[in-house]
Design an enzyme around this catalytic site. Structure first.
Site, mmCIF file in Angstrom:
data_model
loop_
_atom_site.group_PDB
_atom_site.id
_atom_site.type_symbol
_atom_site.label_atom_id
_atom_site.label_comp_id
_atom_site.label_asym_id
_atom_site.label_seq_id
_atom_site.Cartn_x
_atom_site.Cartn_y
_atom_site.Cartn_z
ATOM 1 C CE LYS A 142 -7.110 42.017 44.955
ATOM 2 N NZ LYS A 142 -7.141 42.132 46.424
ATOM 3 N NE ARG B 53 -3.335 43.879 52.872
ATOM 4 C CZ ARG B 53 -4.004 43.188 51.947
ATOM 5 N NH1 ARG B 53 -3.386 42.280 51.223
ATOM 6 N NH2 ARG B 53 -5.291 43.398 51.738
ATOM 7 C CG HIS C 86 -8.804 42.194 53.632
ATOM 8 N ND1 HIS C 86 -9.828 41.809 52.793
ATOM 9 C CD2 HIS C 86 -7.688 41.586 53.157
ATOM 10 C CE1 HIS C 86 -9.336 40.993 51.860
ATOM 11 N NE2 HIS C 86 -8.053 40.840 52.052
ATOM 12 N NE ARG D 178 -12.988 44.815 50.623
ATOM 13 C CZ ARG D 178 -13.069 44.769 51.952
ATOM 14 N NH1 ARG D 178 -13.914 45.541 52.605
ATOM 15 N NH2 ARG D 178 -12.285 43.957 52.637
ATOM 16 C CG MET E 113 10.879 32.678 28.219
ATOM 17 S SD MET E 113 12.063 33.854 27.566
ATOM 18 C CE MET E 113 12.704 34.576 29.055
HETATM 19 C C1 LIG Z 1 -8.207 41.456 46.984
HETATM 20 C C2 LIG Z 1 -9.114 42.000 48.005
HETATM 21 C C3 LIG Z 1 -10.459 41.598 48.035
HETATM 22 C C4 LIG Z 1 -11.012 40.485 47.175
HETATM 23 O O1 LIG Z 1 -10.449 39.279 47.613
HETATM 24 P P1 LIG Z 1 -11.013 37.844 47.120
HETATM 25 O O2 LIG Z 1 -10.509 36.909 48.140
HETATM 26 O O3 LIG Z 1 -10.452 37.605 45.782
HETATM 27 O O4 LIG Z 1 -12.485 37.982 47.108
HETATM 28 C C5 LIG Z 1 -11.301 42.225 48.938
HETATM 29 N N1 LIG Z 1 -10.822 43.180 49.778
HETATM 30 C C6 LIG Z 1 -9.537 43.566 49.787
HETATM 31 C C7 LIG Z 1 -9.092 44.605 50.753
HETATM 32 C C8 LIG Z 1 -8.632 42.985 48.913
HETATM 33 O O5 LIG Z 1 -7.343 43.348 48.936
#
Ligand SMILES: *Cc1c(COP(=O)(O)O)cnc(C)c1O
Length: 400
Positions: free
Chosen positions: A39, A137, A171, A230, A322
């Site tokens: 992302k 969230r 998460h 992830r 800037m």
């Molecule tokens: C951004 C995100 C991650 C990765 O997070 P890191 O801390 O950079 O590893 C994993 N899962 C979700 C849902 C996220 O939003």
């Protein structure tokens, strides 16, 4: 390196991404899948370069924050499964379906809207259920092992003709924190998540992919790797600065450099920059550099941050402008116009990490690196040499 790029530039080392990927991979059970989080343009590193690198290494999935990022990857030839972690307007079911993008299913209301639009356009959508086990969230409520209502809601979801449930995830809000309270919190999340998954499967809803670990989860709660992890920041080689002490041998993938535009000596009492916030206490040598907050170098670093020139510390004096900022180079006599300045990365045997710079700015590397603006060209290195340039400096704007 092309000359016009010598203002401010980032070097992204694809070998480091590859190394980090392998290190993460090797730390996990054999059958655990990898979902690379790319992302925000791969945390500022460039999503296509990172996605292609991970693709060659056998990554299983990609995660992005929104549908635009997902479609952009598809248009550049990425065929892997992609999960959108955040909200997609349900009106966009056709795009989700057409590009085979998996959507986070964030609530019952959201599922109803998706189903309605999907019926209207006669398409089906792949989803992963989002379970809220304590982040508060997005997701179906499943904190503290209480999920009776969520199970009712998911019964309705499972009957929706156009939605296909391919997995479930949750998460962690504090998997990087070492306090006993935080550790207990994450462990309870894991217990809740496992119980929630089991209850859903008991209702006859299969969940082929269960995943919960972000980077800090991988480092500190590997027993919860489940079917997939992830990793975000650790893939890019940063974000290990947590207080649980678990470390991997990761290589930072990005370095940021700028250039000295002018060097001058100023007498004591000279005031420097906007707002005249810095007054030279003695005769000083000042180097004006070609980076500013429009390049993503935070204005919060005014009179606070420092950079490296010829391996030595050069503190920022005055406000970050800037497009420019001023450094005190009084103690670095050989500095001259055109010298390379390390914003973060190596400099003649010294090293300034992105973590340190982020901390000086009062934030974390995720924030700092993803803020490095599009006008900063990314130079990609592979096998030690220049491999590609993201030439956004010469982008064109044509009106029809
Ligand atoms: C951004 C995100 C991650 C990765 O997070 P890191 O801390 O950079 O590893 C994993 N899962 C979700 C849902 C996220 O939003």
């Amino acid at each position: 390196m092309v000359d016009y790029l010598k203002r401010t530039w980032a070097v992204v080392d694809l070998d480091a991404i590859e190394h980090n990927f392998q290190v993460i991979r090797d730390s996990l059970p054999e059958d655990c899948k990898m979902m690379a989080v790319v992302k925000a343009d791969a945390y500022g590193h460039g999503d296509i370069a990172v996605a292609r690198t991970c693709g060659k290494l056998g990554v299983d999935w990609f995660a992005v924050s929104n549908i635009e990022e997902a479609i952009s990857l598809r248009r550049q030839g990425i065929g892997h499964p992609i999960l959108v972690l955040g909200f997609t307007p349900p009106e966009l079911v056709c795009e989700l379906s057409h590009y085979h993008i998996t959507q986070a299913l964030i609530s019952l209301d959201y599922a109803r809207s998706l189903q309605e639009f999907a019926c209207q356009f006669a398409v089906t959508v792949d989803v992963h259920i989002k379970a809220d086990t304590g982040m508060s969230r997005l997701g179906f409520a499943a904190s503290h092992g209480e999920f009776t209502q969520a199970l009712e809601e998911l019964k309705e979801v499972a009957a929706m003709s156009q939605l296909h449930i391919g997995g479930i995830f949750t998460h962690f809000p504090c998997s990087d924190e070492g306090s006993p309270e935080s550790i207990a919190f994450v462990e309870e999340q894991i217990v809740s998540f496992r119980a929630f998954c089991a209850a859903i499967e008991k209702m006859g809803i299969p969940l082929p992919l269960k995943h919960c670990c972000n980077s800090a989860g991988i480092l500190n709660y590997r027993h919860a790797a489940m079917d997939m992890v992830r990793p975000g920041c650790i893939l890019y080689g940063f974000g290990q600065g947590d207080d649980l002490g678990n470390r991997m041998d990761l290589w930072p993938a990005m370095e940021l450099y700028t250039t000295v535009a002018m060097v001058k000596t100023v007498p004591a009492g000279t005031q420097v920059g906007y707002g005249r916030t810095f007054t030279a206490p003695k005769e000083m040598k000042i180097a004006s550099c070609t980076i500013g907050y429009a390049d993503g170098y935070s204005r919060h670093l005014s009179n606070k941050g420092y950079m490296l020139i010829h391996g030595q510390k050069a503190p920022i004096v005055g406000r970050v402008c800037m497009d420019q900022l001023m450094l005190d180079v009084t103690d670095i006599p050989q500095v001259k116009q055109g010298d390379v300045v390390t914003v973060f990365g190596p400099s003649d045997g010294a090293y300034l990490s992105a973590e340190e710079v982020s901390a000086m700015a009062g934030t974390i590397p995720n924030d700092f690196l993803s803020e490095i603006s599009k006008r900063v060209p990314r130079i990609y290195k592979k096998n030690g040499s220049e491999f590609a340039v993201n030439d956004i400096v010469r982008r064109l704007y044509e009106e029809k």
